[in-house]
Design a protein around this motif. Structure first.
Motif, mmCIF file in Angstrom:
data_model
loop_
_atom_site.group_PDB
_atom_site.id
_atom_site.type_symbol
_atom_site.label_atom_id
_atom_site.label_comp_id
_atom_site.label_asym_id
_atom_site.label_seq_id
_atom_site.Cartn_x
_atom_site.Cartn_y
_atom_site.Cartn_z
ATOM 1 N N CYS A 188 9.513 14.531 -4.996
ATOM 2 C CA CYS A 188 8.594 13.544 -5.560
ATOM 3 C C CYS A 188 7.560 13.140 -4.506
ATOM 4 C CB CYS A 188 9.367 12.319 -6.042
ATOM 5 S SG CYS A 188 10.457 11.607 -4.791
ATOM 6 N N GLY A 189 6.648 12.265 -4.879
ATOM 7 C CA GLY A 189 5.651 11.793 -3.926
ATOM 8 C C GLY A 189 4.463 11.187 -4.632
ATOM 9 N N LEU A 190 3.522 10.674 -3.826
ATOM 10 C CA LEU A 190 2.280 10.151 -4.398
ATOM 11 C C LEU A 190 1.327 11.318 -4.625
ATOM 12 C CD1 LEU A 190 1.645 6.839 -2.408
ATOM 13 C CD2 LEU A 190 2.859 7.210 -4.584
ATOM 14 N N VAL A 191 0.695 11.347 -5.771
ATOM 15 C CA VAL A 191 -0.171 12.473 -6.126
ATOM 16 C C VAL A 191 -1.306 12.596 -5.096
ATOM 17 C CG1 VAL A 191 -1.700 13.432 -7.879
ATOM 18 C CG2 VAL A 191 0.401 12.232 -8.562
ATOM 19 N N HIS A 192 -1.475 13.785 -4.562
ATOM 20 C CA HIS A 192 -2.495 14.039 -3.540
ATOM 21 C C HIS A 192 -3.884 13.838 -4.139
ATOM 22 C CE1 HIS A 192 -4.706 15.947 -0.314
ATOM 23 N NE2 HIS A 192 -3.574 16.133 0.358
ATOM 24 N N PRO A 193 -4.784 13.151 -3.407
ATOM 25 C CA PRO A 193 -6.140 12.932 -3.945
ATOM 26 C C PRO A 193 -6.833 14.235 -4.331
ATOM 27 C CG PRO A 193 -5.796 11.651 -1.932
ATOM 28 C CD PRO A 193 -4.571 12.496 -2.116
ATOM 29 N N ALA A 194 -6.506 15.334 -3.657
ATOM 30 C CA ALA A 194 -7.149 16.610 -3.994
ATOM 31 C C ALA A 194 -6.769 17.066 -5.404
ATOM 32 C CB ALA A 194 -6.738 17.686 -2.970
ATOM 33 N N ALA A 207 4.476 11.399 -8.753
ATOM 34 C CA ALA A 207 4.989 12.490 -9.579
ATOM 35 C C ALA A 207 6.366 12.895 -9.072
ATOM 36 C CB ALA A 207 4.042 13.695 -9.530
ATOM 37 N N PHE A 208 7.091 13.571 -9.914
ATOM 38 C CA PHE A 208 8.366 14.145 -9.473
ATOM 39 C C PHE A 208 8.626 15.437 -10.230
ATOM 40 C CE2 PHE A 208 11.018 13.575 -13.161
ATOM 41 C CZ PHE A 208 10.495 12.487 -13.829
ATOM 42 N N GLY A 209 9.493 16.259 -9.656
ATOM 43 C CA GLY A 209 9.918 17.475 -10.336
ATOM 44 C C GLY A 209 11.403 17.667 -10.088
ATOM 45 N N MET A 210 12.150 17.863 -11.170
ATOM 46 C CA MET A 210 13.578 18.080 -10.964
ATOM 47 C C MET A 210 14.075 19.255 -11.789
ATOM 48 S SD MET A 210 15.198 14.715 -12.646
ATOM 49 C CE MET A 210 14.427 13.795 -13.921
ATOM 50 N N GLY A 211 15.264 19.739 -11.417
ATOM 51 C CA GLY A 211 15.860 20.875 -12.115
ATOM 52 C C GLY A 211 17.021 20.415 -12.982
ATOM 53 N N ILE A 249 0.023 7.897 -13.630
ATOM 54 C CA ILE A 249 -1.283 7.637 -13.015
ATOM 55 C C ILE A 249 -1.856 6.355 -13.616
ATOM 56 C CG2 ILE A 249 -3.662 8.473 -12.679
ATOM 57 C CD1 ILE A 249 -1.792 10.316 -11.284
ATOM 58 N N ASP A 250 -2.240 5.450 -12.732
ATOM 59 C CA ASP A 250 -2.825 4.202 -13.229
ATOM 60 C C ASP A 250 -3.561 3.544 -12.058
ATOM 61 O OD1 ASP A 250 -3.469 2.066 -14.855
ATOM 62 O OD2 ASP A 250 -1.401 1.728 -15.526
ATOM 63 N N GLU A 251 -4.140 2.373 -12.299
ATOM 64 C CA GLU A 251 -4.766 1.652 -11.192
ATOM 65 C C GLU A 251 -3.673 0.939 -10.406
ATOM 66 O OE1 GLU A 251 -8.167 -0.799 -12.169
ATOM 67 O OE2 GLU A 251 -8.792 0.625 -13.704
ATOM 68 N N GLY A 252 -3.769 1.000 -9.099
ATOM 69 C CA GLY A 252 -2.882 0.220 -8.242
ATOM 70 C C GLY A 252 -1.438 0.674 -8.166
ATOM 71 N N ILE A 253 -1.158 1.945 -8.417
ATOM 72 C CA ILE A 253 0.225 2.435 -8.346
ATOM 73 C C ILE A 253 0.564 2.806 -6.901
ATOM 74 C CG2 ILE A 253 1.682 4.406 -8.931
ATOM 75 C CD1 ILE A 253 1.057 4.107 -11.707
ATOM 76 N N SER A 254 1.745 2.424 -6.459
ATOM 77 C CA SER A 254 2.138 2.674 -5.069
ATOM 78 C C SER A 254 3.493 3.371 -5.016
ATOM 79 C CB SER A 254 2.243 1.340 -4.319
ATOM 80 O OG SER A 254 3.377 0.627 -4.793
ATOM 81 N N TYR A 263 -6.578 13.806 -20.938
ATOM 82 C CA TYR A 263 -6.483 12.385 -21.312
ATOM 83 C C TYR A 263 -6.900 11.496 -20.150
ATOM 84 C CZ TYR A 263 -3.493 14.448 -24.901
ATOM 85 O OH TYR A 263 -3.013 15.216 -25.907
ATOM 86 N N PRO A 264 -7.571 10.390 -20.439
ATOM 87 C CA PRO A 264 -7.940 9.448 -19.378
ATOM 88 C C PRO A 264 -6.728 8.592 -19.006
ATOM 89 C CG PRO A 264 -8.755 8.660 -21.497
ATOM 90 C CD PRO A 264 -8.098 9.978 -21.750
ATOM 91 N N PRO A 265 -6.618 8.161 -17.720
ATOM 92 C CA PRO A 265 -5.515 7.266 -17.343
ATOM 93 C C PRO A 265 -5.653 5.945 -18.107
ATOM 94 C CG PRO A 265 -6.650 8.147 -15.405
ATOM 95 C CD PRO A 265 -7.497 8.475 -16.602
ATOM 96 N N PRO A 266 -4.613 5.138 -18.224
ATOM 97 C CA PRO A 266 -3.275 5.359 -17.637
ATOM 98 C C PRO A 266 -2.484 6.470 -18.338
ATOM 99 C CG PRO A 266 -3.268 3.419 -19.048
ATOM 100 C CD PRO A 266 -4.698 3.893 -18.984
ATOM 101 N N ILE A 267 -1.729 7.202 -17.498
ATOM 102 C CA ILE A 267 -0.951 8.328 -18.018
ATOM 103 C C ILE A 267 0.483 8.219 -17.511
ATOM 104 C CG2 ILE A 267 -0.536 10.786 -17.561
ATOM 105 C CD1 ILE A 267 -3.514 11.229 -17.948
ATOM 106 N N ARG A 268 1.399 8.371 -18.420
ATOM 107 C CA ARG A 268 2.816 8.482 -18.022
ATOM 108 C C ARG A 268 3.445 9.575 -18.872
ATOM 109 N NH1 ARG A 268 1.387 3.531 -17.055
ATOM 110 N NH2 ARG A 268 2.110 2.477 -15.176
ATOM 111 N N ILE A 269 3.697 10.717 -18.255
ATOM 112 C CA ILE A 269 4.227 11.838 -19.043
ATOM 113 C C ILE A 269 5.453 12.455 -18.379
ATOM 114 C CG2 ILE A 269 2.094 12.546 -20.224
ATOM 115 C CD1 ILE A 269 2.577 14.899 -17.711
ATOM 116 N N LEU A 270 6.188 13.159 -19.220
ATOM 117 C CA LEU A 270 7.344 13.933 -18.796
ATOM 118 C C LEU A 270 7.124 15.328 -19.369
ATOM 119 C CD1 LEU A 270 9.667 12.593 -17.335
ATOM 120 C CD2 LEU A 270 10.900 12.503 -19.504
#
Ligand code: DAH
Length: 341
Positions: free
Chosen positions: A285-291, A307-311, A222-227, A188-195
């Motif tokens: 969690c963290g900002l998604v790596h450009p790679a 992104a984040f990941g929890m248990g 994922i979107d434009e200008g997310i910090s 899917y193209p951004p913007p994306i917000r998923i769980l």
């Protein structure tokens, strides 16, 4: 004896015999007793009925028709009296010992959701209200989705925590839900917000704090200008919705190959063990790596994200004060029924 007297006696005895025999059929308390009475009274050669048939033969010729008719009637009466009693016994016999109408009814069982499912549902609801949708991915992954696309350098020590079962043909049991990030970005193209909730697998011991299979919940925006401010605001909003408005949260530095910068989020919770409030880590969690964006074919100049990941298992433990994670896997009804609503 005159013919008339003999006839009267025959009829009189026959009537009394029918009465007695009927009474003894009715008195039978079991089919065995009834059969015994039948043999005694009607039985083919030795029953008492037979004596009336013999006596009938000895009566004077002119009395025979009336006596014969009475004999025939008596025989039919006996047969139907016997039948009636046998049917009554058949109806009563099997029911009497089995059916106890005073016995309490069997307890009815109502299923309920597992505490981990309750937590996953609740978290999904909170994020759904913030515009997130649910995405799912396969539990059998390729090494590329599980590691390569997520920027794990080959032989990096970070992979030590992610040992898993490798399948014939190159598949592996995914060690985290992060591959769903890549699959979603490809689709899917951004913007994306998923769980992305799901099970993951690792070479771990089964003890009070580890299990070789456990639930994870991945989030991606994922979107434009997310910090990083968006990350903090959204995750704080989640923590306050889930744990309560007054709960304190904090972010500390961490490392994951697929985020930069990386963080861990802690919440101050009371585990209900009498030790009061303490800091508990609830997610990475963290900002998604450009790679990662590049591997998934997303333009990292135009888009950024977090992104984040929890248990959910750990979170259920912190929510319900469960000290040993094995309780979540043992399916002990005495434990599970405490979460029935
Ligand atoms: N995949 C990580 C793990 O299983 C958890 C995680 C950490 C997921 C940080 C993320 C993240 O999306 O940003 O250890």
């Amino acid at each position: 004896m005159s013919g008339g007297a003999a006839s009267a006696a025959y009829h009189e005895e026959l009537r009394r015999f029918v009465e007695e025999a009927t009474q003894s059929f009715q008195a039978a308390a079991s089919t065995d007793e009834l059969e015994e009475a039948r043999a005694r009274h009607i039985g083919d050669t030795r029953g008492r009925l037979r004596t009336f048939s013999v006596a009938l033969g000895r009566l004077p010729h002119e009395l025979k028709p009336a006596a014969g008719a009475a004999f025939k009637l008596a025989k039919e009466e006996l047969a139907s009296a016997y039948d009636r009693c046998r049917r009554q016994l058949a109806v009563a016999a099997p029911l009497a010992p089995v059916l106890d109408r005073t016995m309490p009814a069997r307890e009815s069982w109502r299923g309920s959701l597992h505490p981990v499912s309750l937590v996953v549902d609740e978290i999904c609801d909170i994020f759904r209200a913030l515009g997130f949708t649910i995405a799912l991915g396969p539990e059998v992954e390729t090494a590329w989705y599980n590691f390569g696309a997520l920027n794990f350098p080959a032989d990096h020590p970070a992979m030590e925590l992610h040992d898993t079962l490798y399948l014939e043909g190159g598949g592996l049991l995914r060690t985290h839900t992060s591959p769903v990030q890549v699959r979603t970005l490809q689709q899917y193209p951004p913007p994306i917000r998923i769980l992305a909730p799901g099970n993951v697998y690792r070479r771990d011991f089964f003890d009070s704090t580890h299990s070789p299979v456990f639930a994870q919940l991945e989030g991606l925006a994922i979107d434009e200008g997310i910090s990083f401010a968006d990350l903090k605001a959204t995750l704080n909003r989640f923590a306050h919705a889930f744990y309560g408005k007054s709960r304190r949260t904090r972010f500390g530095p961490s490392y994951f190959p697929f985020t930069e910068p990386s963080a861990q989020m802690d919440v101050e919770v009371d585990l209900g063990d009498g030790k009061g409030l303490r800091w508990v880590e609830i997610m990475g969690c963290g900002l998604v790596h450009p790679a990662v964006l590049e591997a998934a074919g997303v333009d990292g100049e135009q888009y950024t994200g977090w992104a984040f990941g929890m248990g959910p298992g750990r979170i259920a433990q912190s929510r319900y004060g469960i000290s040993d994670c094995r309780l979540l896997f043992e399916s002990d009804v005495r434990f599970l029924e405490q979460f029935a609503t």
